[in-house]
Enzyme design. Structure first.
Site, PDB file in Angstrom:
ATOM      1  N   HIS A 192       7.346  17.249   7.334  1.00 40.86           N
ATOM      2  CA  HIS A 192       6.566  16.080   6.924  1.00 40.86           C
ATOM      3  C   HIS A 192       5.733  16.360   5.688  1.00 40.86           C
ATOM      4  O   HIS A 192       4.916  15.549   5.284  1.00 40.86           O
ATOM      5  CB  HIS A 192       5.692  15.592   8.079  1.00 40.86           C
ATOM      6  CG  HIS A 192       6.523  15.100   9.221  1.00 40.86           C
ATOM      7  ND1 HIS A 192       7.066  15.960  10.141  1.00 40.86           N
ATOM      8  CD2 HIS A 192       6.953  13.863   9.546  1.00 40.86           C
ATOM      9  CE1 HIS A 192       7.787  15.259  11.008  1.00 40.86           C
ATOM     10  NE2 HIS A 192       7.737  13.993  10.666  1.00 40.86           N
ATOM     11  N   LEU A 251       0.831  -1.206   0.000  1.00 43.07           N
ATOM     12  CA  LEU A 251       0.000   0.000   0.000  1.00 43.07           C
ATOM     13  C   LEU A 251       0.867   1.258   0.000  1.00 43.07           C
ATOM     14  O   LEU A 251       0.569   2.243  -0.663  1.00 43.07           O
ATOM     15  CB  LEU A 251      -0.934   0.003   1.214  1.00 43.07           C
ATOM     16  CG  LEU A 251      -1.900   1.175   1.265  1.00 43.07           C
ATOM     17  CD1 LEU A 251      -2.901   1.127   0.116  1.00 43.07           C
ATOM     18  CD2 LEU A 251      -2.649   1.219   2.593  1.00 43.07           C
ATOM     19  N   GLU A 256      23.580  11.517   8.233  1.00 42.40           N
ATOM     20  CA  GLU A 256      22.989  10.209   8.597  1.00 42.40           C
ATOM     21  C   GLU A 256      22.728   9.288   7.414  1.00 42.40           C
ATOM     22  O   GLU A 256      21.806   8.475   7.448  1.00 42.40           O
ATOM     23  CB  GLU A 256      21.689  10.405   9.415  1.00 42.40           C
ATOM     24  CG  GLU A 256      21.907  11.164  10.709  1.00 42.40           C
ATOM     25  CD  GLU A 256      20.633  11.307  11.555  1.00 42.40           C
ATOM     26  OE1 GLU A 256      19.715  10.484  11.417  1.00 42.40           O
ATOM     27  OE2 GLU A 256      20.585  12.259  12.376  1.00 42.40           O
ATOM     28  N   ILE A 303      18.270  18.909  12.002  1.00 39.68           N
ATOM     29  CA  ILE A 303      18.045  17.922  13.056  1.00 39.68           C
ATOM     30  C   ILE A 303      18.909  16.679  12.878  1.00 39.68           C
ATOM     31  O   ILE A 303      19.019  15.850  13.777  1.00 39.68           O
ATOM     32  CB  ILE A 303      16.546  17.559  13.131  1.00 39.68           C
ATOM     33  CG1 ILE A 303      15.707  18.827  13.293  1.00 39.68           C
ATOM     34  CG2 ILE A 303      16.229  16.613  14.265  1.00 39.68           C
ATOM     35  CD1 ILE A 303      16.084  19.697  14.479  1.00 39.68           C
TER      36      ILE A 303
HETATM   37  N1  GLN Z   1      18.357  12.848  13.992  1.00 37.02           N
HETATM   38  C1  GLN Z   1      17.193  12.230  13.459  1.00 37.02           C
HETATM   39  C2  GLN Z   1      16.998  12.681  12.022  1.00 37.02           C
HETATM   40  O1  GLN Z   1      17.338  13.787  11.732  1.00 37.02           O
HETATM   41  C3  GLN Z   1      15.972  12.571  14.256  1.00 37.02           C
HETATM   42  C4  GLN Z   1      14.751  11.935  13.679  1.00 37.02           C
HETATM   43  C5  GLN Z   1      13.494  12.096  14.510  1.00 37.02           C
HETATM   44  O2  GLN Z   1      13.389  12.941  15.339  1.00 37.02           O
HETATM   45  N2  GLN Z   1      12.536  11.290  14.291  1.00 37.02           N
HETATM   46  O3  GLN Z   1      16.472  11.949  11.204  1.00 37.02           O
HETATM   47 ZN    ZN Z   2      11.961  14.668  14.989  1.00 41.10          ZN
END
Ligand code: GLN
Ligand code: ZN
Length: 759
Positions: free
Chosen positions: A698, A18, A487, A434
Site C-alpha cells: 500500500h 478529492l 487480473e 497475490i
Molecule cells: N487477488 C486480489 C488482488 O491481487 C486480492 C486483492 C485483495 O486482497 N484486496 O488484487
Molecule cells: Zn489483500
C-alpha cells in the site's frame, strides 16, 4: 420541534474529485495551495447542501485528505520521531505517515492500517512510543469550523474521542493507554477551550469503541477521561456520539456522566432501545437517535422509524430528540441521481447520502406533524416497503437442500498436502504474488474505451490477452514459482464477479472511500444469485497455456463478495453467502477441469463483518461464513491446491476459524503489523501453509533485498520451512509497474538467498 443531525458526510466528492486532486498532488501535478483550495471549496459545497436541505446539526472536521484517525494523531501530537525528522509541514507529514516516504528527506515506512470497526473503511493506526507526548498540536478542526462560520454556517466539529483514540493506538516501549490519560485529557480540554473561544455551540465527540466488549478497566479509563474533560467549564456543549452497535457495557455509567447529548445507533444497536427502556434516559440530555442507516443504501422504513421515535418520546422530551444518521455517511455513495442508467423501478428503492438528508427531514416533518397515516410521503414509503425483491426458486431449493457433507473436503489436510507436494514439485519457500499486477493507465483506458463503445469486445479481449502474456513473461523472467494472470480484466475483485452473476445491480458512481484515495464501488445484491456462464476460465487457461509453471486460478470468495456489496435486508446473510458459494463452486470445479492446479479464493473481507461483540461471533456470522468458504472448494480433487488470501485485519483471535476454512495455503498481510500474526499462528499450531506478506504494497516504497531476507529469516524462526511461502502482502494493482518489478525482483532474490542457507 424535533431536529435533524448528520454525524459525518462522505468527503471524496460525488465525482471522486478529492481523490484525483490528491493523487495529482502526489505526482507533483498540483500544488499544495491548489489542493487546499479545491478541498475547501468541496467542503463548503457539502455544508451548503446540508444547510439547504434543512439539517440542523451539520458536521465539520469530518473532512480528511487521507484519514480522520491519522488527522487526530497529528492533532494530538502523536507523530513518531521518524516522521518528524523529515521536517515536513502538516499536510506532508500526514501523507508520509499514511503512505511512507522515500526520497531526499529520508526513507520511512507508513503506519499500520486497520479496518475501521465492521466497515470496509481503513484507518491509520496511531503509534505511541517512549517519546510520545500528547498535546494539542494541530489546527485543522478550528480552521474548518472557522471556514464554515465565515460563510454563516454554524457546524458541529467532529472529534474522535480520547477513549477510542487510545484504544485504537499501537503502543511501543511497554507504554499503555493509562499512561496517556492525563496528557490526553488536557489536550481535549485545550480543544474545547479553543472551540469555546470561537463561539462554537456543540461538539461531537465520537467514541465508537464503546460499542465493543468493554472490560472493567476500559470503563474505569473512560470514566476517568471524561470526568476530567467535564471539569472544563465553558459554554461548549458535548455530544458523545456512538455508532456501529449498542453500548450495553457502559450505558448506565454514561448517562450519569453529564453529557449534553448522547448519540445512539438504533440500526446496528440491537439493544439501544432496550437499554433506554431499562435504565431510562436523562431528561436534560439531547438524544441523537441514529435511525437512518449510514451503512446501507436501501430506503428507510418510515413506519418502523416513526414507531421507534414514538417509543423514545415516552422516555424523553420530544424536543430533546434529534433524528440522526446511524453513523457517518462516509460508508455510502453520494447520490442516486448520478445513476442515470439505473431503472426507475430500482432507483426508487435506494437512498444514498444526499437522499438520506431528505429522509431525515421527511421523518422530522412527519414526526412533528404527528398525523402520519394521512401523509402522502409516508403512504408512498409504506407501499414501497411492501414490494418484494426477486426470488429464484431453484436456487432457494439448492441452498436449503445442502447437507453436512457438502461442506467437507476429502481427504483431510495432511494427506492431500503430500499428494500436492508430489504433484506440484515446488521449491522450498515458493514465491508468488497475490493476483493482480499494476492496472496501468493503458489498461484502464482500454476498459473505458470498451465501455464507451470505442473498441470492440474482441479488440479489448485481444489487448488483455497480450497484456496477460507479457505479465506471464515478466514473472518467468523474475523467477517467481507460482504465477498469476495479472487480473487485468478486473476493475474490482467483487464488481467483476458481481457483473457476471445473476442477482447483482451496479452503480455508475456509487463510490465509497476504502482507504486514502482509494474508493470502491460496491454492487448491490438485488435478487437471488446464480452463475449462468463461465467467468474466469478463458483468461486463466490462456495464461496457463503460456507457461510450464502453475498459474493460480483467481476467484473471490463468498464472504468477500457479500461483505463488499450492499446486502439485501429482506433475507439472511447466511442465505446470500450460500447462494454466492454455490455459484463460485461451479467456477472452481470448471477451472479444475480445465487443468488449473492451484486455485486461490480470496477472502480479503472475511473478518470485516465479524460482529464487534464476541458473544455474537458464532451465532451471527462465523457459523455460516466459514462453511460457505468450505462449500466453495469441498468438491476439488486432492491434488488441487486451494489458496486463500486475507488482508488488513487482526485475525489472531479467529485463527481456529480460519484453520477451519480448510484451505491448503493462506497468504495475508503481516509486514505492517510486526509479525504479531505469525507469532499467533505458531502459538495456535496452525497446520495450513502460510505466506505472510514480506512487504507492504500500500506504499510506493521499494523494499530492499536485505530487508526482505531479514524478514523471511525472522519468519523461519516461527514457521516450519516446509510451510512458508514468500509473497507481497496484497495485490499489486494500485502500484506502478516499475516499482513492482523492482520490489518483486528483490523479493525473489531474497527468497533464493535464504533458500540456499536451508539446503
Ligand atoms: N487477488 C486480489 C488482488 O491481487 C486480492 C486483492 C485483495 O486482497 N484486496 O488484487
Ligand atoms: Zn489483500
Amino acid at each position: 420541534m424535533t431536529k435533524t443531525l448528520v454525524t459525518g458526510y462522505p468527503r471524496v466528492g460525488s465525482e471522486r474529485e478529492l481523490k484525483f486532486w490528491t493523487e495529482d498532488y502526489f505526482r507533483g501535478n498540483l500544488t499544495a495551495d491548489e489542493l487546499q483550495k479545491n478541498a475547501a471549496q468541496l467542503r463548503l459545497e457539502q455544508w451548503k447542501r446540508q444547510q439547504r436541505q434543512g439539517i440542523d446539526f451539520i458536521p465539520s472536521n469530518d473532512f480528511s485528505f487521507y484519514d480522520g484517525v491519522l488527522d487526530t494523531a497529528y492533532l494530538l501530537g502523536a507523530v513518531p520521531q521518524r516522521y518528524r525528522e523529515l521536517g515536513f509541514n502538516e499536510l506532508d507529514t500526514c501523507f508520509a505517515m499514511a503512505r511512507g516516504y522515500q526520497g531526499k528527506s529520508g526513507d520511512v515506512k507508513a503506519l499500520s492500517m486497520r479496518k475501521w470497526f465492521n466497515t470496509n473503511y481503513h484507518y491509520m493506526v496511531p503509534q505511541l512510543d517512549e517519546k510520545t507526548q500528547l498535546r494539542l498540536s494541530g489546527s485543522k478542526p478550528f480552521e474548518h469550523y472557522s471556514q464554515a462560520l465565515a460563510e454563516g454556517i454554524h457546524t458541529v466539529p467532529v472529534i474522535l474521542g480520547p477513549f477510542t483514540f487510545l484504544k485504537l493506538a499501537q503502543y511501543k516501549a511497554n507504554r499503555q493507554p493509562h499512561d496517556f490519560a492525563d496528557e490526553i485529557t488536557s489536550a481535549y480540554k485545550d480543544i474545547l477551550e479553543r472551540f469555546d473561544k470561537l463561539g462554537c455551540e456543540w461538539i461531537q465527540i465520537d467514541e465508537p469503541s464503546l460499542v465493543t466488549d468493554l472490560t472493567k478497566q476500559d470503563i474505569a479509563l473512560f470514566v476517568k477521561l471524561y470526568q476530567k474533560i467535564h471539569s472544563f467549564k465553558g459554554n461548549v456543549k458535548l455530544r458523545l456520539q456512538t455508532y456501529f452497535g449498542d453500548i450495553r457495557d457502559i450505558f448506565k455509567e454514561l448517562i450519569n456522566l453529564g453529557f449534553d447529548g448522547i448519540g445512539l445507533d438504533f440500526v446496528e444497536g440491537r439493544q439501544s432501545l432496550e437499554l433506554i427502556e431499562k435504565h431510562g434516559f436523562p431528561k436534560q440530555t439531547v438524544l441523537a437517535a441514529g435511525i437512518v442507516n449510514g451503512k446501507n443504501i436501501w430506503h428507510n422504513d418510515y413506519k418502523q422509524s416513526l414507531e421507534l421515535l414514538g417509543r423514545l418520546s415516552s422516555y424523553t422530551d420530544k424536543k430533546n430528540i434529534v433524528i440522526s444518521t446511524s453513523c457517518s455517511l462516509l460508508h455510502v455513495p453520494y447520490t442516486i441521481e448520478n445513476e442515470t442508467e439505473m431503472q426507475q423501478i430500482q432507483k426508487r428503492r435506494f437512498a444514498f447520502a444526499h437522499e438520506k438528508l431528505q429522509e431525515l427531514c421527511d421523518l422530522q416533518r412527519i414526526f412533528d406533524e404527528g398525523d402520519f397515516y394521512k401523509d402522502s410521503v409516508y403512504i408512498q414509503n409504506t407501499v414501497l416497503m411492501r414490494e418484494k425483491l426477486g426470488t429464484d426458486e431453484e436456487i432457494r431449493k439448492k441452498t436449503s437442500a445442502l447437507i453436512q457433507n457438502d461442506f467437507v473436503r476429502e481427504p483431510a489436510f495432511a494427506k492431500r498436502a503430500k499428494i500436492q507436494k508430489q504433484a506440484l514439485e515446488l521449491p522450498l519457500l515458493p514465491t508468488t504474488t497475490i493476483g493482480s499486477f499494476p492496472q496501468t493507465r493503458e489498461v484502464k483506458a482500454w476498459r473505458s474505451a470498451l465501455k464507451k463503445g470505442e473498441i470492440s469486445k474482441q479488440a479489448y479481449e485481444q489487448k488483455l490477452r497480450s497484456k496477460t502474456a507479457s505479465c506471464i513473461d515478466e514473472q518467468e523472467r523474475l523467477g517467481l514459482d507460482v504465477l498469476v494472470h495479472g487480473e487485468y480484466e478486473r476493475n474490482d475483485m467483487v464488481e467483476y464477479f458481481g457483473e457476471r452473476l445473476d442477482g447483482f445491480l451496479f452503480t455508475r458512481k456509487g463510490w465509497v472511500q476504502s482507504y486514502g484515495t482509494r474508493c470502491v464501488k460496491p454492487p448491490v445484491i438485488w435478487s437471488d444469485i446464480r452463475r449462468t456462464a463461465p467467468i474466469t476460465i478463458d483468461i486463466i487457461t490462456y495464461a496457463q497455456s503460456l507457461t510450464q509453471k502453475p498459474v493460480k486460478g483467481m476467484l473471490t470468495g463468498p464472504a468477500t463478495i457479500l461483505n463488499w456489496s450492499f446486502p439485501r435486508e429482506d433475507i439472511s446473510g447466511r442465505e446470500m453467502a450460500f447462494q454466492i458459494a454455490l455459484a463460485i463452486r461451479e467456477e472452481v470445479l470448471e477451472l479444475e477441469k480445465a487443468g488449473i492446479r492451484i486455485i486461490q479464493i480470496d477472502e480479503a473481507a472475511l473478518k470485516e463483518k465479524l460482529p464487534l461483540r464476541r458473544s455474537d461471533w458464532y451465532s451471527d456470522y462465523l457459523s455460516w461464513v466459514i462453511p460457505a468458504f468450505r462449500l466453495v472448494h469441498s468438491g476439488v480433487k486432492p491434488e488441487t491446491q486451494i489458496h486463500t488470501h486475507m488482508c488488513y485485519s487482526e485475525f489472531e483471535d479467529i485463527i481456529e476459524d480460519i484453520e477451519d476454512m480448510d484451505a491448503d495455503v493462506i497468504t495475508f498481510e503481516a509486514a505492517r503489523s510486526d509479525l504479531c500474526i505469525v507469532d499467533a499462528l505458531k502459538k495456535a499450531n496452525f497446520k495450513t501453509q502460510v505466506g505472510p506478506g514480506v512487504y507492504d504494497i500500500h506504499s510506493p516504497r521499494v523494499p530492499s533485498k536485505k530487508e526482505i531476507e531479514e524478514l523471511i529469516t525472522k519468519m523461519l524462526k516461527r514457521i516450519d520451512k516446509k510451510k512458508l511461502w514468500v509473497n507481497p502482502d496484497c495485490g499489486l494493482k494500485t502500484r506502478g509497474e516499475k516499482e513492482v518489478m523492482q520490489s518483486l525482483q528483490n523479493m525473489v532474490d531474497a527468497a533464493q538467498s535464504v533458500r540456499e542457507t536451508l539446503r
